[in-house]
Scaffold this motif. Structure first.
Motif, mmCIF file in Angstrom:
data_model
loop_
_atom_site.group_PDB
_atom_site.id
_atom_site.type_symbol
_atom_site.label_atom_id
_atom_site.label_comp_id
_atom_site.label_asym_id
_atom_site.label_seq_id
_atom_site.Cartn_x
_atom_site.Cartn_y
_atom_site.Cartn_z
ATOM 1 N N ALA A 216 0.479 -1.342 0.156
ATOM 2 C CA ALA A 216 -0.332 0.043 -0.146
ATOM 3 C C ALA A 216 0.682 1.255 0.245
ATOM 4 O O ALA A 216 1.945 1.241 0.166
ATOM 5 N N GLY A 217 0.252 2.145 -0.776
ATOM 6 C CA GLY A 217 1.230 3.506 -0.633
ATOM 7 C C GLY A 217 1.470 3.912 1.161
ATOM 8 O O GLY A 217 3.091 4.330 0.886
ATOM 9 N N PHE A 218 0.287 3.633 1.011
ATOM 10 C CA PHE A 218 1.146 4.372 2.824
ATOM 11 C C PHE A 218 2.508 3.854 3.547
ATOM 12 O O PHE A 218 3.214 4.765 4.636
ATOM 13 N N VAL A 219 2.603 2.529 3.956
ATOM 14 C CA VAL A 219 3.955 2.376 4.106
ATOM 15 C C VAL A 219 4.266 2.941 3.356
ATOM 16 O O VAL A 219 5.761 2.542 3.998
ATOM 17 N N LEU A 221 5.282 5.748 2.107
ATOM 18 C CA LEU A 221 5.368 7.284 2.771
ATOM 19 C C LEU A 221 5.640 6.961 4.111
ATOM 20 O O LEU A 221 7.257 8.057 4.508
ATOM 21 N N ALA A 224 9.095 6.315 4.072
ATOM 22 C CA ALA A 224 10.006 7.892 3.442
ATOM 23 C C ALA A 224 9.844 9.052 4.475
ATOM 24 O O ALA A 224 10.952 9.882 4.429
ATOM 25 N N ARG A 225 9.633 8.941 5.458
ATOM 26 C CA ARG A 225 9.095 9.572 6.511
ATOM 27 C C ARG A 225 10.553 9.590 7.246
ATOM 28 O O ARG A 225 10.734 10.412 8.362
ATOM 29 N N LEU B 97 8.521 13.901 1.824
ATOM 30 C CA LEU B 97 8.034 13.051 0.206
ATOM 31 C C LEU B 97 7.009 13.079 0.253
ATOM 32 O O LEU B 97 5.976 12.970 1.594
ATOM 33 N N PRO B 99 3.744 12.157 -1.837
ATOM 34 C CA PRO B 99 2.754 11.180 -2.323
ATOM 35 C C PRO B 99 1.962 11.771 -3.657
ATOM 36 O O PRO B 99 1.280 12.632 -3.947
ATOM 37 N N ARG B 104 -4.325 7.899 -0.299
ATOM 38 C CA ARG B 104 -4.168 5.810 -0.345
ATOM 39 C C ARG B 104 -2.563 6.054 0.456
ATOM 40 O O ARG B 104 -1.754 5.901 0.247
ATOM 41 N N ALA B 105 -2.580 7.888 0.529
ATOM 42 C CA ALA B 105 -1.064 7.772 1.691
ATOM 43 C C ALA B 105 -1.147 8.058 2.992
ATOM 44 O O ALA B 105 -0.753 8.459 3.318
ATOM 45 N N LEU B 168 -0.831 16.097 3.561
ATOM 46 C CA LEU B 168 1.001 15.262 3.821
ATOM 47 C C LEU B 168 1.581 16.428 3.441
ATOM 48 O O LEU B 168 2.972 16.034 4.351
#
Lengths: 326, 557
Positions: A216-219, A221, A224-225, B97, B99, B104-105, B168
């Motif tokens: 999933a995209g949030f993982v 991200l 990345a943080r 970052l 996204p 979905r972020a 975000l």
């Protein structure tokens, strides 16, 4: 269209409870007609058993017994009277032993509950740990090996596994009793042989869920943080993957209950499963009916619980606003 | 251009293992981002934009082979860039970052405040909840989130896309990085929201001296916002330099092609002249006969808990003439999709009628079947609308089979002919859709829609998921088909560039109502409603009915 009126949390709970009642009623109805509409005469069978095969009873005896158990009444009437009795808590009397059904159940239920409970207590943490371990580093050699374990476990027939365990740990090593057995030592082998196939299914679903959530995209991200992977994995990935796991665990209770029939037979343990098996053989309808309804009660109650639990775990399920398409 | 350098990347190469060797994802990419400046990486899907971003954060998969000649980052203002050995060390504190897909972020199970609290705990060891909350409110307010206190207890799915993207951005800023990487930050947002988010980036650059590396496929966005452009193709840099120079005088043929293939630049003269023949005065004139029309369409859906029904479409009229194109535009939530579902008979209106050739469409099963033969729908997501289990030939012939037209053999022949009509080799008929590219899949979907010789083709965002050059080719295909077959097109889109390139008439939807309707030329040059004007102003490439934006930026030298 699938547009429904808006509803509140209370309405949701009520609706689920209504489902629960409908399931129980349906199980009762189906079991009743399957049991009583079957060909074969339970009373004749009963007398034959009791007289140890010495020719059964006279026609007068049969008729008297039939009248006593109400077997001469028309089927719809019996259906309603049995339902009424069940609702007032009267489970009836066993054809076979002549003892009240609650008494029979009370004698063996603790053993089965202990077995099923022990199996779940083993299966759920085991599958959780195995799945978390498997999925921690996707693509690693450990992942590639462990991901196949559940399929292997699921492919093994439950009774064969039980026999194998008995062969090794009872006859070979002599650590645990092979049959019957009281207390904890007697519980170990049956619980393990019941838990392994169950944990196979649970692990497979959880591994799949963990792998999916990782994509999933949030993982990406979160990584990345700069958050450490362990934190991302346990606090986010695992938490999201647990949702389908909770649902499946609820459904698994049914599988565990069904599994006790085989396990108790193989290990010669007194229990609901074995009572059910023997009662089916002798067409002891009141006992079978009571066990079926009881199993349905437990199964439906657990799933009612998971249904009510999920909105607490997943905020997206709390607001039911279907439709309202943009 | 004396600004100090924040990031310097030199000679990045990423290779992925593949059967029988390696695939090079990006090769020898170099870029420099100065403080306070915006550098844009422009390219189509597969050009290596995302690979470059991931490599900058050490997020490439473990199996990939990454090589960098030099990676340098300046952590303190005024400090010289220092070599970085492990790019993972840059995450959060040095580089933030933002996204691509805001919806979905965020972890869906965690409240907004939870996301911030987690990062504060990680970056500063802050455990005090009240203090974390105070900082979160300040961080949200700083990126222009309205009512920040109310957002703390909300879950991600309760926020709109634009609001989520602001959250975000705020999250990316919690580690106080000096560089923001923005990965297609606005490609899933409405134009008006897109503009506000891009304005936020500009403001952050000005206020905090933040450097921005903007990754986008949209040359128009890049040309408006970036100081420097880096054009990627097939994992290599084909051209880079100051934005004005690259746009004004592209050196590489590929860049030239990108500049000319912007949908908004599609020559209007190529259209069948809509306004010239008898000049129909906004739908009342003579013109070609009307095929599809709607009168007073209305539809509402049950709303959230406690509130009443939500009106998705309220009293919309529209008229579609043979061989013409009508575009329905509006932001998300404007009722475009509902209108489309009503017009194609997928849903029944609460009020109003749909007319085909002037007669109301009946509600019976037979009337609906007859209707679907003449009005066909093409979905937004081409890959998702093709059954992966069937061959492409079967997929295209399916409408024929469903209506029991022709023999199996005749249908197969027709499928091959249709494939050629949409510019694909007839040999595709035996293949399965999994191997199609996005543009090819959409061509197959169009071929399927044409199988029944419909008079009206309803297209739901037909090109929004495709690359720019592919978009252009597809729009040209539709144009050709329309001229050849005399089909009427009803185009639902949020992309005004596409509208400008294709539409004869435009209907602007706003909150379920018709905001404005009329001939495309008139609407684009002199919009009557302030809402339409705002919508047109927000489009990156589209301030140019009079002067093209690229020429605005042409260097004076």
């Amino acid at each position: 269209m699938n547009t429904r009126p808006p509803r509140s949390a209370a309405a949701h709970v009520l609706r689920r409870c209504a489902h629960f009642a409908v399931v129980l009623f349906a199980v009762y109805t189906v079991s009743f007609f399957l049991l009583y509409a079957l060909p074969g005469d339970p009373v004749a069978l009963m007398l034959e058993r009791r007289s140890a095969g010495a020719g059964g009873g006279t026609p007068e005896q049969l008729a008297a017994l039939r009248a006593r158990y109400g077997l001469d009444d028309p089927l719809p009437q019996r259906y309603l009277s049995t339902l009424g009795a069940l609702l007032t808590g009267d489970l009836g009397t066993s054809f076979q032993s002549g003892r009240p059904v609650p008494e029979l159940l009370a004698a063996v239920a603790p053993g089965t509950l202990a077995l099923a409970g022990a199996a779940l207590v083993l299966a759920v943490p085991f599958s959780l740990a195995l799945a978390l371990l498997t999925s921690h580093r996707p693509g690693s050699p450990a992942h590639r090996i462990l991901v196949n374990v559940p399929a292997l476990l699921a492919a093994v027939p439950a009774f064969w596994l039980a026999l194998l365990l008995v062969q090794v740990f009872s006859f070979g090593l002599g650590w645990f009793p092979s049959a019957g057995g009281e207390g904890l030592p007697g519980l170990v082998l049956p619980a393990v042989s019941l838990a392994l196939p169950v944990s196979a299914a649970l692990t497979a679903v959880l591994v799949r869920g963990l792998d999916d959530v990782q994509r999933a995209g949030f993982v990406a991200l979160l990584r990345a943080r700069g958050l450490p992977w362990r934190r991302v994995y346990l606090a986010h990935v695992a938490r999201n993957a647990l949702l389908p796991f909770v649902t499946l665990t609820g459904l698994t209770v049914g599988g565990v209950l069904a599994g006790t029939v085989i396990t108790e037979t193989v290990f010669a343990r007194a229990g609901l499963g074995r009572l059910l098996a023997s009662s089916v053989e002798t067409q002891d309808a009141p006992v079978v009916l009571a066990i079926a309804v009881l199993a349905a009660l437990v199964f439906a109650a657990v799933n009612l619980l998971t249904d009510l639990l999920l909105p607490l775990l997943d905020p997206r399920l709390r607001h039911r606003t279907d439709g309202a398409r943009a | 251009m004396s600004a100090e350098t924040v990031l310097r990347l030199d000679g990045l190469t990423v290779r992925h293992p593949a059967r029988g060797g390696e695939v090079t994802a990006v090769e020898d990419i170099s870029l420099t981002v100065p403080a306070g400046r915006c550098v844009a990486l422009v390219g189509e899907s597969g050009s290596g934009k995302s690979t470059t971003l991931n490599a900058l954060l050490g997020l490439t998969p473990a199996t990939a082979r990454t090589r960098v000649r030099r990676l340098e980052f300046a952590d303190a203002p005024g400090g010289a860039p220092r070599p970085v050995t492990d790019p993972a060390a840059l995450r959060g504190r040095s580089v933030g970052l933002v996204p691509q897909d805001p919806a979905r972020a965020l972890d869906p199970l965690v409240r907004i405040e939870g996301h911030f609290a987690e990062l504060y705990r990680h970056f500063t060891g802050l455990k005090d909840r009240a203090e974390a909350r105070r900082r979160t409110v300040a961080a949200l307010a700083a990126v222009g989130v309205d009512r920040p206190e109310a957002r703390l207890r909300q879950y991600p799915h309760e926020l709109s896309g634009g609001l989520l993207q602001r959250v975000l951005v705020a999250l990316a800023l919690t580690g106080e990085p000096r560089l923001l990487l923005a990965d297609e930050p606005t490609s899933n947002l409405d134009v008006t929201v897109q503009r506000r988010v891009l304005d936020l980036f500009d403001a952050l650059r000005a206020e905090r001296g933040l450097a921005l590396l903007l990754v986008t496929h949209d040359l128009a966005v890049a040309s408006q916002r970036a100081d420097e452009l880096i054009v990627l193709r097939g994992g290599r840099v084909v051209e880079s330099g100051p934005t004005d120079r690259v746009i004004g005088a592209p050196r590489h043929p590929y860049t030239r092609q990108l500049v000319t293939s912007l949908p908004g630049r599609l020559p209007r003269t190529a259209r069948p002249a809509a306004g010239t023949d008898a000049a129909p005065a906004a739908g009342t004139g003579d013109g070609p006969p009307v095929v599809l029309a709607a009168r007073g369409l209305a539809k509402s859906y049950p709303g959230a808990r406690g509130s009443g029904p939500v009106a998705a479409v309220r009293g919309v009229d529209l008229t579609l003439r043979r061989g013409r194109t009508l575009a329905v535009v509006g932001e998300s939530g404007a009722g475009k999709t509902t209108l489309l579902r009503l017009l194609t008979g997928l849903e029944r209106p609460d009020a109003g009628t749909v007319l085909l050739d002037g007669t109301p469409v009946g509600t019976g099963r037979r009337a609906r079947v007859a209707f679907t033969r003449r009005v066909q729908l093409v979905h937004q997501n081409p890959a998702g609308s093709l059954n992966p289990a069937l061959t492409i030939g079967r997929i295209i012939a399916e409408p024929l089979a469903a209506h029991r037209i022709g023999t199996a053999r005749h249908r197969a022949e027709r499928a091959r002919a249709l494939l050629e009509a949409v510019g694909l080799p007839a040999g595709f008929a035996a293949q399965r859709p999994a191997r199609l590219s996005g543009g090819q899949a959409q061509r197959v979907a169009i071929a399927r829609a044409l199988a029944l010789d419909p008079e009206v083709l309803v297209l739901d965002e037909p090109v929004s998921a495709l690359d720019q050059a592919v978009q252009l080719a597809l729009l040209e295909l539709l144009d050709g088909l329309q001229r050849r077959l005399g089909i009427a097109l009803l185009l639902v889109t949020h992309d005004l560039g596409v509208v400008r390139a294709t539409a004869d008439e435009v209907l602007v939807l706003h909150r379920g109502r018709t905001e404005e309707a009329g001939l495309a030329d008139a609407l684009f040059t002199a919009p009557a409603s302030p809402y339409t004007r705002a919508l047109l102003d927000a489009v990156p490439a589209l301030r140019l009915p009079v002067t093209p934006p690229f020429h605005e930026r042409t260097p004076s030298s």
